[in-house]
Design a protein around this motif. Structure first.
Motif, PDB file in Angstrom:
ATOM      1  N   ILE B  64      46.664  33.532  44.191  1.00  0.00           N
ATOM      2  CA  ILE B  64      47.350  34.760  44.588  1.00  0.00           C
ATOM      3  C   ILE B  64      48.199  34.414  45.803  1.00  0.00           C
ATOM      4  O   ILE B  64      47.719  33.738  46.708  1.00  0.00           O
ATOM      5  N   LEU B 251      51.382  43.137  48.095  1.00  0.00           N
ATOM      6  CA  LEU B 251      50.426  43.887  47.287  1.00  0.00           C
ATOM      7  C   LEU B 251      51.107  44.583  46.119  1.00  0.00           C
ATOM      8  O   LEU B 251      50.585  44.605  45.006  1.00  0.00           O
ATOM      9  N   ILE B 254      51.622  42.089  43.379  1.00  0.00           N
ATOM     10  CA  ILE B 254      50.377  41.767  42.675  1.00  0.00           C
ATOM     11  C   ILE B 254      50.038  42.890  41.702  1.00  0.00           C
ATOM     12  O   ILE B 254      49.669  42.652  40.547  1.00  0.00           O
ATOM     13  N   ILE B 255      50.180  44.131  42.175  1.00  0.00           N
ATOM     14  CA  ILE B 255      49.838  45.268  41.321  1.00  0.00           C
ATOM     15  C   ILE B 255      50.775  45.340  40.110  1.00  0.00           C
ATOM     16  O   ILE B 255      50.337  45.604  38.990  1.00  0.00           O
ATOM     17  N   LEU B 264      44.117  38.560  36.162  1.00  0.00           N
ATOM     18  CA  LEU B 264      43.945  38.074  37.530  1.00  0.00           C
ATOM     19  C   LEU B 264      43.042  36.856  37.579  1.00  0.00           C
ATOM     20  O   LEU B 264      42.890  36.235  38.617  1.00  0.00           O
ATOM     21  N   LYS B 265      42.414  36.527  36.462  1.00  0.00           N
ATOM     22  CA  LYS B 265      41.560  35.347  36.456  1.00  0.00           C
ATOM     23  C   LYS B 265      42.366  34.098  36.164  1.00  0.00           C
ATOM     24  O   LYS B 265      41.842  33.004  36.124  1.00  0.00           O
ATOM     25  N   ASN B 299      48.468  54.865  47.776  1.00  0.00           N
ATOM     26  CA  ASN B 299      47.792  53.618  48.112  1.00  0.00           C
ATOM     27  C   ASN B 299      46.401  53.575  47.499  1.00  0.00           C
ATOM     28  O   ASN B 299      45.980  52.552  46.964  1.00  0.00           O
ATOM     29  N   VAL B 300      45.704  54.713  47.599  1.00  0.00           N
ATOM     30  CA  VAL B 300      44.365  54.783  47.016  1.00  0.00           C
ATOM     31  C   VAL B 300      44.442  54.467  45.529  1.00  0.00           C
ATOM     32  O   VAL B 300      43.639  53.710  44.977  1.00  0.00           O
ATOM     33  N   GLY B 303      45.109  50.688  44.907  1.00  0.00           N
ATOM     34  CA  GLY B 303      43.883  49.910  45.091  1.00  0.00           C
ATOM     35  C   GLY B 303      42.953  50.081  43.906  1.00  0.00           C
ATOM     36  O   GLY B 303      42.368  49.116  43.405  1.00  0.00           O
ATOM     37  N   SER B 304      42.853  51.331  43.417  1.00  0.00           N
ATOM     38  CA  SER B 304      41.982  51.590  42.278  1.00  0.00           C
ATOM     39  C   SER B 304      42.461  50.840  41.046  1.00  0.00           C
ATOM     40  O   SER B 304      41.655  50.316  40.273  1.00  0.00           O
ATOM     41  N   LEU B 306      43.965  48.030  40.981  1.00  0.00           N
ATOM     42  CA  LEU B 306      43.598  46.627  41.146  1.00  0.00           C
ATOM     43  C   LEU B 306      42.137  46.396  40.761  1.00  0.00           C
ATOM     44  O   LEU B 306      41.807  45.483  40.002  1.00  0.00           O
ATOM     45  N   VAL B 307      41.261  47.263  41.295  1.00  0.00           N
ATOM     46  CA  VAL B 307      39.831  47.123  41.002  1.00  0.00           C
ATOM     47  C   VAL B 307      39.585  47.316  39.511  1.00  0.00           C
ATOM     48  O   VAL B 307      38.871  46.539  38.870  1.00  0.00           O
ATOM     49  N   ILE B 310      40.680  44.206  37.337  1.00  0.00           N
ATOM     50  CA  ILE B 310      39.805  43.033  37.343  1.00  0.00           C
ATOM     51  C   ILE B 310      38.491  43.342  36.643  1.00  0.00           C
ATOM     52  O   ILE B 310      37.909  42.514  35.943  1.00  0.00           O
ATOM     53  N   TRP B 311      38.063  44.591  36.775  1.00  0.00           N
ATOM     54  CA  TRP B 311      36.848  45.033  36.096  1.00  0.00           C
ATOM     55  C   TRP B 311      37.033  44.911  34.578  1.00  0.00           C
ATOM     56  O   TRP B 311      36.202  44.357  33.859  1.00  0.00           O
TER      57      TRP B 311
END
Lengths: 322, 324
Positions: B64, B251, B254-255, B264-265, B299-300, B303-304, B306-307, B310-311
């Motif tokens: 990254i 950021l 990335i998003i 993302l892996k 922003n929230v 971020g969500s 992104l999480v 990857i999940w």
């Protein structure tokens, strides 16, 4: 086994205690220029400002020791401060501090669940949670600094001094340090963290509840970060969503300088304390020498990159040795 | 049939979610699809998508890149300040080279130190970003630089900023050209395919005879170069360059890559997907603005995303594992 010469022994012990060595060298260098560096006030003040990041580092060290990472420290820090400052107007001080500290625990539970129980990459998940937390902090404060109600005793925690000399913050830091030191060294929980970081699978096969322990390290890291945020707000008598912008990465760099490896399994809170001292002494010395603030930023960048690159290089060497 | 459908849904879930949100806005808020608003959206499209296209390679390669923010700021202020003293064409060249050189320097630190994991690369590139950002601040003394309107020597940058060829803006054509080159590079060259293998498994890539270090150098240099291009487009458009102009691009890029569906892996993804991802991220921000959602809550949401991404990547992998 190769025979080690004296030169090699000295070099290897310098590498091993590089943080302590760096602090020592800077202290020696600072003897020569005529500054106020060596005044009781400045030295205590330096320790005082470093205390907050040191407290963040103690919890984060546990996460790194277990072989993971947490980038959401800055988010927990600002949210802890903001919630406490908000809470001060409706509840007694001790309860407000408790609320601010516990928010970090909640964040840690969420991080721990997503990372440990759902087996996701800690780097990206905590990068994501740190963006989320900063967003929430901005929403709560409209991205402006907020202050506690006037006349509050709250300020005294971050600015008071015992007998008018020793800052409370330093004492609090030392108490947290001792707690974490005992936790790591003399409890089964602490030894298990090292085992997990050393070799995850071996730890799992030997019957350690690896998931619960890893998740617990996130909870502790969240709590120390938000507790540090409460202290920071008390020291500055305000809370803002921008106070945590660089926290996580500066603290992680400090931890790595101290000698806790990002690979996990090696290190400790004592090393983190010394590692963060490196940054504290460096910044203080640069300010005392009137180094331009932009050059200070460049130097900070160079130091962070060199430290992390050296940490990686050490691991590469070990990989190739095997 | 349902199986294929389920697989598609799993693969593109983030994309589908974001598309639904955007579609919803179009229905609730008709202003969204007005020509004025769409022109506005296309304007923002340029710089972010360029950074994101470069970032795609780094992410496919298993890293990254957080240094793009610093690179954009540095290239922006240096290039703009050089237009007067050395002329516009040399300045442009210096800007492009500076971006690539910064990316190259990142890759040197990474390969020399043997930083093979995503976390190590992330921290090192963050440190480099602090370094580049500090250099940009020092270079300008912290002030914002302006492109003077009277200077006749600005034709190239005016062209990039606001010129058009037929119905297309020049920056759009630049984007199209870069996309074509990068797409061909990724799909049809040996090195392009080596990047996916490197990102998938570095040890395995090494054993199959791929020069992993060379691949790492290439992906970071591309990312730095694209950040440089983005900086030039950005200041050409706004006619100012500030030493903090790159903030937030890391950021968002990335998003954009993640929303496009690049894993993302590492190992899987494409620049073409990123284009779609960047478009959706911008449309999303635009629709949130129109709906009155604060920037903070956006922003929230980012971020969500992104999480969530990857999940989902992990769930996908586990499912595939159990299918075998």
């Amino acid at each position: 086994m190769r025979k080690k010469g004296l030169g090699k022994t000295i070099t290897s012990s310098i590498v091993r205690y590089k943080a302590a060595f760096a602090v020592f060298m800077m202290l020696v260098v600072m003897i020569f220029p005529r500054t106020n560096f060596y005044s009781v006030f400045n030295l205590l003040d330096m320790l005082n400002s470093a205390s907050i990041l040191m407290i963040v580092s103690f919890g984060l060290t546990l996460v790194i020791l277990s072989g993971a990472i947490d980038l959401s420290g800055g988010g927990s820090l600002v949210l802890g401060g903001i919630l406490t400052v908000h809470a001060l107007s409706v509840m007694p001080m001790w309860l407000a501090i408790l609320v601010g500290t516990l928010v970090g625990a909640v964040i840690g539970v969420v991080n721990g669940y997503i990372i440990v129980y759902q087996k996701t990459e800690p780097v990206i998940v905590t990068l994501g949670t740190s963006i989320i937390l900063t967003g929430i902090a901005q929403q709560l404060t409209d991205a402006h600094p907020i202050s506690p109600p006037p006349g509050s005793e709250f300020m005294m925690i971050g600015n008071g001094r015992l007998f008018g000399v020793i800052p409370y913050l330093v004492i609090i830091m030392l108490v947290v340090f001792v707690l974490f030191y005992i936790l790591l060294r003399y409890t089964q929980f602490g030894r298990n963290i090292y085992a997990i970081g050393g070799d995850y699978e071996v730890a799992e096969y030997s019957g350690i509840d690896v998931k619960k322990i890893k998740a617990a390290t996130y909870v502790l890291a969240g709590m120390t970060a938000s507790f540090a945020g409460v202290l920071l707000s008390s020291k500055l008598n305000s809370a803002s969503s921008i106070y945590g912008d660089q926290t996580a990465l500066v603290v992680i760099s400090g931890i790595v300088v101290g000698g806790t490896s990002l690979a996990g399994g090696v290190g400790g809170v004592g090393r983190s304390l010394v590692g963060l001292l490196v940054f504290a002494v460096m910044e203080n010395a640069m300010s005392m020498l009137h180094v331009d603030s932009y050059i200070q930023q460049i130097i900070r960048g160079i130091v962070i990159v060199s430290i992390l690159a050296l940490d990686s290089y050490g691991r590469k060497r070990r990989r190739e040795d095997v | 049939m349902t199986d294929t459908l389920r697989r598609v849904a799993r693969e593109y879930l983030v994309l589908i979610l974001v598309s639904c949100l955007v579609l919803m806005t179009a229905i609730i808020q008709p202003k969204f699809i007005s020509i004025g608003n769409m022109t506005n959206v296309m304007r923002q499209f340029g710089p972010l998508i360029m950074v994101a296209m470069g970032m795609t390679f780094v992410i496919i390669g298993g890293y990254i890149d957080l240094s793009v923010a610093g690179i954009i700021s540095l290239v922006g202020v240096v290039t703009l300040s050089l237009i007067e003293p050395i002329g516009q064409f040399p300045a442009l060249l210096v800007g492009l080279l500076l971006g690539a050189a910064a990316g190259f320097l990142n890759s040197m630190v990474i390969t020399l130190s043997g930083a093979m994991t995503q976390a190590e690369g992330l921290f090192i590139s963050y440190g480099m970003s602090v370094l580049y950002g500090g250099a940009a601040l020092m270079y300008t003394g912290g002030v914002t630089e302006h492109m003077s309107y009277l200077d006749a020597n600005l034709s190239i940058f005016r062209m990039i900023g606001s010129g058009t060829v037929g119905v297309f803006s020049v920056s759009f054509l630049i984007f199209l050209g870069l996309l074509l080159v990068l797409y061909i590079f990724q799909k049809f060259t040996y090195i392009g395919r080596a990047i996916s293998l490197t990102g998938g498994n570095k040890t395995a890539a090494n054993l199959t005879g791929i020069n992993v270090n060379k691949t790492i150098v290439i992906i970071w240099t591309i990312s730095g170069f694209m950040a440089g291009v983005a900086a030039i487009v950005l200041f050409s458009r706004s006619t100012t360059a500030s030493p903090v102009m790159g903030r937030g691009f890391d950021l968002n890029a990335i998003i954009a890559v993640v929303v496009g569906g690049t894993s993302l892996k590492g190992g899987k993804g494409s620049v073409a997907r990123t284009v779609l991802g960047a478009l959706l991220v911008i449309l999303l921000a635009n629709s949130m603005n129109l709906l009155g959602v604060t920037v903070y809550m956006q922003n929230v949401m980012k971020g969500s995303l992104l999480v969530l991404a990857i999940w989902l990547d992990n769930i996908k992998e586990r499912r595939q594992g159990s299918d075998l």
